[in-house]
Scaffold this motif. Structure first.
Motif, short mmCIF file in Angstrom:
data_model
loop_
_atom_site.label_atom_id
_atom_site.label_comp_id
_atom_site.label_asym_id
_atom_site.label_seq_id
_atom_site.Cartn_x
_atom_site.Cartn_y
_atom_site.Cartn_z
N ARG A 63 0.83 -1.22 0.00
CA ARG A 63 0.00 0.00 0.00
C ARG A 63 0.86 1.26 0.00
N GLU A 64 1.93 1.20 -0.76
CA GLU A 64 2.77 2.39 -0.95
C GLU A 64 2.75 2.72 -2.44
N GLU A 65 3.54 3.71 -2.84
CA GLU A 65 3.44 4.18 -4.21
C GLU A 65 3.87 3.16 -5.28
N ARG A 66 4.91 2.43 -4.94
CA ARG A 66 5.42 1.48 -5.94
C ARG A 66 4.31 0.53 -6.38
N PHE A 67 4.33 0.15 -7.66
CA PHE A 67 3.35 -0.80 -8.22
C PHE A 67 1.90 -0.43 -7.87
N GLY A 68 1.63 0.85 -7.78
CA GLY A 68 0.27 1.29 -7.47
C GLY A 68 -0.25 0.76 -6.14
N GLY A 69 0.65 0.56 -5.20
CA GLY A 69 0.25 0.09 -3.87
C GLY A 69 0.29 -1.43 -3.72
N LEU A 70 0.51 -2.14 -4.86
CA LEU A 70 0.43 -3.61 -4.81
C LEU A 70 1.77 -4.31 -4.51
N GLY A 71 2.81 -3.53 -4.25
CA GLY A 71 4.11 -4.13 -3.93
C GLY A 71 4.01 -5.14 -2.80
N VAL A 72 4.95 -6.09 -2.78
CA VAL A 72 4.92 -7.11 -1.72
C VAL A 72 6.25 -7.14 -0.95
N GLN A 73 6.90 -5.97 -0.87
CA GLN A 73 8.19 -5.94 -0.16
C GLN A 73 8.05 -6.28 1.32
#
Ligand code: PGA
Ligand code: ZN
Length: 442
Positions: A63-73
């Motif tokens: 839920r951050e900017e990267r990948f429109g919030g879909l990042g899984v870091q």
């Protein structure tokens, strides 16, 4: 001989799924020697749904900017720290123990703390590492010498609902090669029908672009019209509908239900007819009944929404003797929800998706519970998939009898079918293929 194969390394990274969204890949390395020298590395890529059930285990997204919030870091970091700490040094051959350590590390009922995508990646990669270290195929490791039953494919050839941008409201329309003699022949029949359907759509001036699961996604008015096209495709391919090929659908009705209206709303059908189409649970069950009478429809998944236990009971009383009623969003591969369904008489089959529950052990327990109660089981992909073929092995290992893994199109779908072809070859004349629908004459 008891063997101790310690987990030496657990490593996750963010990769892409078939929709181009990030997902978790995990590598688990085992071996008595030094990592990188004589170890074995198992790997797994976690899938992701679009029409997810309300009661599924939680998929952790950044839920951050990267990948429109879909990042899984965050999920990736959880694997590389907390989950690695939990299982390093553990014997990879003890899958049950590994999975319970993963559950303990998370500590919540729905895996919201660490994320089911993190937990499942480790669970699957551990099993893959164990099979590799023992130098046996994954299906054999998971299922032992009883792993001989090839699944009958429920092959999606037309997409709608959340898996496409067309006017078809129900999510999936599938063909089942119930009259085939083996998996390979069944797959061939389905692939031939798929190509015929493509030609028919083209001739009719309809789109042959495909949806998330590889089925075509044309603008069609309703289910009757879809089944009519499917019957044509089956006949043109030289098969008899109801004899060699049966039909299945996933209504994914949770996506259509409007709680405020207490009705199922059909936006596509409304658009095509110019009238607002809404149905009550009773009307929807009547609608299914009419489809069953007109077409060789033998399986309906998520016919009603996920919270309507009473409706499911009513539907099962009305249709359960005629067709397979599969609970996907209803059961979410959760043993407790399956138990409830069995007690109430809701549905008669369970869809099994590993990431709905989060560990291999829990999924296998759900399968066992279902099979013990006489419920059928269908191992399933998600609409967001990858080249990972774990579920093909799982379907054989669990003796599930059926698999749902999309169209004979898009690499992430054909990867599973191709893996099943290789398993059937390997099993030689040990392999069996049984029509699960002899009870429902068309
Ligand atoms: P999903 O769809 O992976 O988008 O949930 C598959 C299904 O509903 O069966
Ligand atoms: Zn479904």
């Amino acid at each position: 001989m008891y063997r101790y194969l310690p987990i030496r390394k657990v490593y996750a990274r963010e990769v892409l799924d078939s929709r181009g969204n990030p997902t978790v890949e995990v590598e688990v390395t085992v071996g008595e020697g030094i990592v990188g020298k004589d170890g074995y590395t198992g790997r797994a890529i976690v899938p992701s749904g679009a029409s997810t059930g309300k009661f599924e285990a939680v998929e952790l997204r950044d839920r951050e900017e990267r990948f429109g919030g879909l990042g899984v870091q965050k999920a990736v970091n959880n694997v590389n720290t907390k989950l690695a700490d939990a299982v390093l040094g553990e014997n990879v051959l003890e899958q049950g123990r590994i999975d319970s350590l993963l559950l303990e590390a998370d500590g919540t009922e729905n895996k919201e703390h660490i994320g089911a995508n993190a937990v499942l990646g480790v669970s699957m990669a551990a099993a893959d590492a164990a099979a590799k270290a023992l130098r046996i195929p994954l299906y054999q490791y998971l299922g032992g010498c009883l792993a001989e039953k090839m699944p009958v494919p429920m092959m999606n050839i037309l997409n709608g609902g959340k898996h496409a941008d067309n006017t078809v409201d129900f999510q999936e329309f599938m063909i089942i090669p119930s009259g085939a003699c083996c998996f390979k022949e069944g797959l061939r029949m389905c692939a031939e029908i798929y190509q015929k359907l493509k030609n028919i759509l083209k001739t009719e001036g309809l789109s042959t672009a495909v949806g998330d699961e590889g089925g075509f996604a044309p603008d069609i008015k309703g289910a009757r019209e879809v089944f009519q096209l499917m019957e044509r495709a089956v006949r043109e391919a030289g098969y008899e509908p109801g004899k060699e090929i049966c039909f299945a659908m996933d209504a994914a009705a949770s996506e259509l239900y409007e709680e405020a209206e207490e009705r199922y709303v059909f936006p596509g059908e409304s658009q095509m007819t110019g009238e607002k189409v809404r149905r009550t649970a009773e009307e929807l069950v009547e609608y299914y009944d009419a489809l069953i009478r007109e077409f060789p429809l033998v399986s309906i998944e998520d016919g009603l929404w996920e919270e309507d236990w009473a409706g499911w009971k009513m539907m099962t009383e009305k249709l359960g003797e005629k067709v397979q009623l599969v609970g996907d969003d209803l059961f979410v591969t959760n043993k407790k929800r399956v138990e409830k369904g069995i007690c109430l008489g809701a549905g008669n089959a369970v869809l099994v998706k590993l990431n709905q529950i989060g560990t291999l052990t829990e999924a296998l327990q759900t399968v066992e519970k279902a099979q013990h109660a006489g419920y059928r089981t269908v191992i399933s992909h998600r609409s967001g998939e990858s080249e990972d073929t774990f579920i093909a092995d799982l379907a054989v290992a669990a003796g599930a009898g059926q698999i749902k893994t999309g169209a004979p199109c898009r690499g992430e779908r054909t990867a599973k079918y191709n893996r099943l072809l290789s398993i059937e070859d390997r099993l030689e004349n040990q392999a069996c293929y049984e029509n699960p629908f002899t009870k429902y004459p068309a």
